[in-house]
Design an enzyme around this catalytic site. Structure first.
Site, mmCIF file in Angstrom:
data_model
loop_
_atom_site.group_PDB
_atom_site.id
_atom_site.type_symbol
_atom_site.label_atom_id
_atom_site.label_comp_id
_atom_site.label_asym_id
_atom_site.label_seq_id
_atom_site.Cartn_x
_atom_site.Cartn_y
_atom_site.Cartn_z
ATOM 1 N N CYS A 79 12.906 93.850 83.726
ATOM 2 C CA CYS A 79 13.444 92.701 82.122
ATOM 3 C C CYS A 79 12.599 92.087 81.298
ATOM 4 C CB CYS A 79 14.589 92.997 81.605
ATOM 5 S SG CYS A 79 15.191 93.231 80.101
ATOM 6 N N ILE A 132 19.763 96.053 80.443
ATOM 7 C CA ILE A 132 20.117 94.908 79.070
ATOM 8 C C ILE A 132 19.399 94.589 78.240
ATOM 9 C CG2 ILE A 132 21.935 93.045 79.298
ATOM 10 C CD1 ILE A 132 22.106 93.130 81.725
ATOM 11 N N HIS A 168 17.427 96.220 85.648
ATOM 12 C CA HIS A 168 17.983 94.843 86.388
ATOM 13 C C HIS A 168 18.586 96.425 87.610
ATOM 14 C CE1 HIS A 168 17.252 92.594 83.714
ATOM 15 N NE2 HIS A 168 17.852 93.076 82.368
ATOM 16 N N GLU A 170 18.827 94.535 90.024
ATOM 17 C CA GLU A 170 19.711 93.429 91.115
ATOM 18 C C GLU A 170 20.803 93.223 90.303
ATOM 19 O OE1 GLU A 170 17.917 92.782 88.524
ATOM 20 O OE2 GLU A 170 18.420 91.491 86.850
#
EC number: 4.3.3.6
Length: 189
Positions: A79, A132, A168, A170
């Site tokens: 990102c 996001i 993302h 993670e």
């Protein structure tokens, strides 16, 4: 193997959690002394790219990081990390780390309310993806391999020692993307 995780701002703890889950040692990079530690790769997390860029400059980390990536250090940017690695960001005319031949559109899916979750293909495997305030890649140079498209937009790519995702990995339980990066690092040795 030891991976440095840029820990100036953003979702660095989540990357450390995934690395720990797959048995890879990591340490946080917060200043130039941390950067001087021996490492096999670097993760630049999601967060706010403008804030991370400002801190990279103030802490005199920008040039050493750029130089090591250009010398072959494997790097994985998610990102905001993708934005920092891009050579071109639409409607912005200044350098960041700027080592990857991609053209990026930041906040491409809209503001916070435009965030979403999906599952789609990455390097031939279906994985969970959390976006996001995500960027996407509008264009790539001939040496860049596209690893994932979602909704006709490029959301993951690789160029030599550099891997980027606009989502993302993670933030989900899948370790596939991190394992992909660790394989890049292992094959670099």
């Amino acid at each position: 193997m030891k991976i440095g995780v840029l820990a100036l701002q953003g979702a660095f703890i989540e990357h450390e959690r995934i690395l720990n889950k797959i048995g890879v040692d990591s340490f946080e990079i917060r200043n130039i002394k941390d950067w001087s530690r021996e490492k096999d790769g670097l993760i630049i997390p999601g967060g706010e790219s403008t804030t991370q860029f400002k801190l990279l400059n103030e802490l005199e980390l920008l040039e050493p990081i750029k130089n090591d990536i250009e010398s072959g250090l494997p790097v994985f940017g998610t990102c905001a990390g993708l934005i920092l690695l891009a050579k071109t960001v639409e409607n912005e005319d200044f350098d960041r780390i700027s080592t990857m031949d991609i053209n990026v559109c930041r906040n491409a899916y809209g503001r916070q309310l435009g965030s979403f979750y999906t599952e789609d293909m990455f390097a031939g495997n279906k994985i969970p993806m959390t976006f996001i305030r995500a960027p996407y890649i509008k264009g790539v140079d001939k040496d860049v391999e596209v690893l994932s498209n979602v909704g006709n937009h490029i959301v993951a790519a690789r160029e030599k020692n550099q891997l980027v995702t606009s989502f993302h990995p993670e933030l989900n339980e899948s370790t596939f993307v991190h394992e992909y990066f660790i394989n890049m690092v292992a094959n670099k040795k």
